[in-house]
Every structure is written in structure tokens, then in C-alpha cells.
Write a protein that holds these residues in place. Structure first.
Motif, short mmCIF file in Angstrom:
data_model
loop_
_atom_site.label_atom_id
_atom_site.label_comp_id
_atom_site.label_asym_id
_atom_site.label_seq_id
_atom_site.Cartn_x
_atom_site.Cartn_y
_atom_site.Cartn_z
N TYR A 12 -40.07 90.55 -27.67
CA TYR A 12 -41.36 91.37 -27.46
C TYR A 12 -42.05 91.66 -28.60
CZ TYR A 12 -38.64 92.13 -22.94
OH TYR A 12 -38.06 92.06 -21.89
N LYS A 13 -43.29 91.76 -28.73
CA LYS A 13 -44.08 91.88 -29.87
C LYS A 13 -45.15 92.98 -29.50
CE LYS A 13 -47.23 89.39 -32.60
NZ LYS A 13 -48.10 88.00 -32.80
N CYS A 14 -45.56 93.92 -30.65
CA CYS A 14 -46.11 95.07 -30.66
C CYS A 14 -46.93 95.12 -32.12
CB CYS A 14 -45.35 96.43 -30.45
SG CYS A 14 -46.13 97.88 -30.63
N VAL A 15 -48.18 95.19 -31.83
CA VAL A 15 -49.11 95.33 -33.01
C VAL A 15 -49.68 96.95 -33.24
CG1 VAL A 15 -51.13 94.53 -34.48
CG2 VAL A 15 -49.50 92.82 -33.03
N ASN A 16 -49.26 97.48 -34.05
CA ASN A 16 -49.88 99.16 -34.40
C ASN A 16 -50.39 99.42 -35.85
OD1 ASN A 16 -50.39 101.62 -33.51
ND2 ASN A 16 -48.26 102.26 -33.65
N ARG A 17 -51.47 99.58 -35.89
CA ARG A 17 -52.10 99.93 -37.18
C ARG A 17 -51.38 99.31 -38.26
NH1 ARG A 17 -50.04 105.92 -37.87
NH2 ARG A 17 -48.28 105.11 -36.44
N GLY A 18 -51.59 98.06 -38.37
CA GLY A 18 -51.26 97.35 -39.66
C GLY A 18 -49.92 96.67 -39.48
N HIS A 19 -49.11 97.08 -38.57
CA HIS A 19 -47.71 96.80 -38.51
C HIS A 19 -47.58 95.60 -37.40
CE1 HIS A 19 -46.42 100.08 -41.15
NE2 HIS A 19 -47.36 100.94 -40.77
N GLU A 20 -47.01 94.78 -37.64
CA GLU A 20 -46.75 93.43 -36.41
C GLU A 20 -45.29 93.67 -36.36
OE1 GLU A 20 -46.69 88.96 -36.21
OE2 GLU A 20 -48.66 89.74 -36.29
N MET A 21 -44.66 94.05 -35.25
CA MET A 21 -43.35 94.25 -34.79
C MET A 21 -42.93 93.52 -33.76
SD MET A 21 -43.04 98.47 -35.23
CE MET A 21 -44.81 98.65 -34.33
N THR A 22 -41.76 92.59 -34.23
CA THR A 22 -41.21 91.70 -33.20
C THR A 22 -39.81 92.04 -32.92
OG1 THR A 22 -42.36 89.97 -33.85
CG2 THR A 22 -40.57 89.44 -32.75
N LEU A 23 -39.35 92.31 -31.41
CA LEU A 23 -38.17 92.75 -31.19
C LEU A 23 -37.26 91.46 -30.44
CD1 LEU A 23 -36.16 95.49 -30.73
CD2 LEU A 23 -37.38 95.68 -28.44
N LEU A 24 -36.18 91.38 -30.74
CA LEU A 24 -35.48 90.36 -30.33
C LEU A 24 -34.09 90.62 -29.78
CD1 LEU A 24 -35.98 87.56 -33.10
CD2 LEU A 24 -37.13 87.46 -30.78
N LYS A 25 -33.76 90.10 -28.74
CA LYS A 25 -32.34 90.57 -27.95
C LYS A 25 -31.38 89.56 -28.77
CE LYS A 25 -29.49 91.86 -24.87
NZ LYS A 25 -28.53 92.90 -25.38
N THR A 26 -30.42 90.18 -29.05
CA THR A 26 -29.27 89.19 -29.96
C THR A 26 -27.71 89.54 -28.85
OG1 THR A 26 -28.61 90.99 -31.38
CG2 THR A 26 -30.25 89.64 -31.99
N SER A 27 -26.79 88.91 -29.52
CA SER A 27 -25.62 89.27 -28.57
C SER A 27 -24.98 90.48 -29.05
CB SER A 27 -24.75 87.84 -29.27
OG SER A 27 -24.40 88.03 -30.65
N PHE A 28 -25.58 91.23 -29.94
CA PHE A 28 -24.96 92.44 -30.54
C PHE A 28 -25.82 93.51 -30.15
CE2 PHE A 28 -23.04 89.41 -33.47
CZ PHE A 28 -21.82 89.49 -33.35
N GLY A 29 -27.02 93.23 -29.69
CA GLY A 29 -27.87 94.29 -29.56
C GLY A 29 -29.23 93.70 -29.49
N TRP A 30 -30.14 94.45 -30.31
CA TRP A 30 -31.49 94.24 -30.74
C TRP A 30 -31.92 94.25 -32.07
CZ3 TRP A 30 -34.50 92.93 -26.61
CH2 TRP A 30 -34.33 93.11 -25.26
N GLU A 31 -32.66 93.31 -32.57
CA GLU A 31 -33.14 93.21 -33.96
C GLU A 31 -34.85 93.45 -33.84
OE1 GLU A 31 -32.27 89.75 -35.89
OE2 GLU A 31 -29.97 89.85 -35.31
N MET A 32 -35.37 94.27 -34.89
CA MET A 32 -36.83 94.53 -34.92
C MET A 32 -37.10 93.86 -36.21
SD MET A 32 -39.44 96.16 -33.79
CE MET A 32 -38.78 97.42 -32.72
N TYR A 33 -38.10 93.02 -36.31
CA TYR A 33 -38.69 92.47 -37.50
C TYR A 33 -39.96 93.10 -37.66
CZ TYR A 33 -34.63 89.39 -37.63
OH TYR A 33 -33.45 88.82 -37.64
N THR A 34 -40.10 93.85 -38.82
CA THR A 34 -41.41 94.30 -39.08
C THR A 34 -42.54 93.40 -40.17
OG1 THR A 34 -40.65 96.28 -38.50
CG2 THR A 34 -42.80 96.53 -39.70
N SER A 35 -43.78 93.15 -40.04
CA SER A 35 -44.46 92.54 -40.86
C SER A 35 -45.41 93.42 -41.25
CB SER A 35 -44.99 91.30 -40.43
OG SER A 35 -45.92 90.69 -41.15
N ASN A 36 -45.64 93.84 -42.52
CA ASN A 36 -46.53 94.96 -42.86
C ASN A 36 -46.94 94.91 -44.34
OD1 ASN A 36 -44.96 96.57 -44.03
ND2 ASN A 36 -44.65 97.73 -42.18
N ALA A 37 -47.75 95.44 -45.18
CA ALA A 37 -48.10 95.48 -46.66
C ALA A 37 -46.91 95.94 -47.19
CB ALA A 37 -49.09 96.48 -46.79
N SER A 38 -46.08 96.83 -46.79
CA SER A 38 -44.82 97.35 -47.56
C SER A 38 -43.60 96.22 -47.70
CB SER A 38 -44.48 98.48 -46.95
OG SER A 38 -43.02 98.86 -47.70
#
Length: 78
Positions: A12-38
Motif C-alpha cells: 500500500y502507498k500513501c503520500v501526505n505533505r511531502g512524505h511518500e510512505m509504502t507499507l509492505l506485508k512481510t512474514s513477520f508483520g509490516w514494514e513501512m518505508y518513508t521517503s522524505n527530505a529528512s
């Protein structure tokens, strides 16, 4: 701001105020990857790990409803 289904039940993907976030299902739960200026400035991975979608919703307001969305898609596929 809207949650976009990339691969149903998996990605799943969500873009909010300059933050692009991708949520991935893994065998252990969920991983969130954030792409932003920081992340770019500090050259970090931007990754966070969660066991449940409730944890994701508690941490990120923009992801409110992701648990219900995944449950709906799971029910529709059965």
C-alpha cells in the motif's frame, strides 16, 4: 491524502505533505518505508517495523483505516 492499493493485501502507498510512505506485508508483520527530505538528508533507510496494522494506525494518522481496508479486501477474495 489517500491510501492507494498497489498489490492487494501486500503493498500500500500513501503520500501526505511531502512524505511518500509504502507499507509492505512481510512474514513477520509490516514494514513501512518513508521517503522524505529528512531521509534524504540523513541518508537513512526510512524503515519502520510493525507486528500489526493497529500499531501502524496508532503511529501514523495518515494510515487510519488501513486495517479495515485490508480486512475488506480479504473478505472480498474469499
Amino acid at each position: 491524502m489517500m491510501i492507494e492499493v498497489i498489490r492487494e493485501g501486500i503493498e500500500y502507498k500513501c503520500v501526505n505533505r511531502g512524505h511518500e510512505m509504502t507499507l509492505l506485508k512481510t512474514s513477520f508483520g509490516w514494514e513501512m518505508y518513508t521517503s522524505n527530505a529528512s531521509v534524504w538528508a540523513w541518508r537513512t533507510s526510512g524503515a519502520s517495523f510493525f507486528y500489526t496494522l493497529s500499531e501502524v494506525e496508532a503511529r501514523y494518522k495518515s494510515w487510519q483505516g488501513i486495517k479495515a481496508l485490508t480486512e475488506l479486501s480479504r473478505e472480498a477474495n474469499h
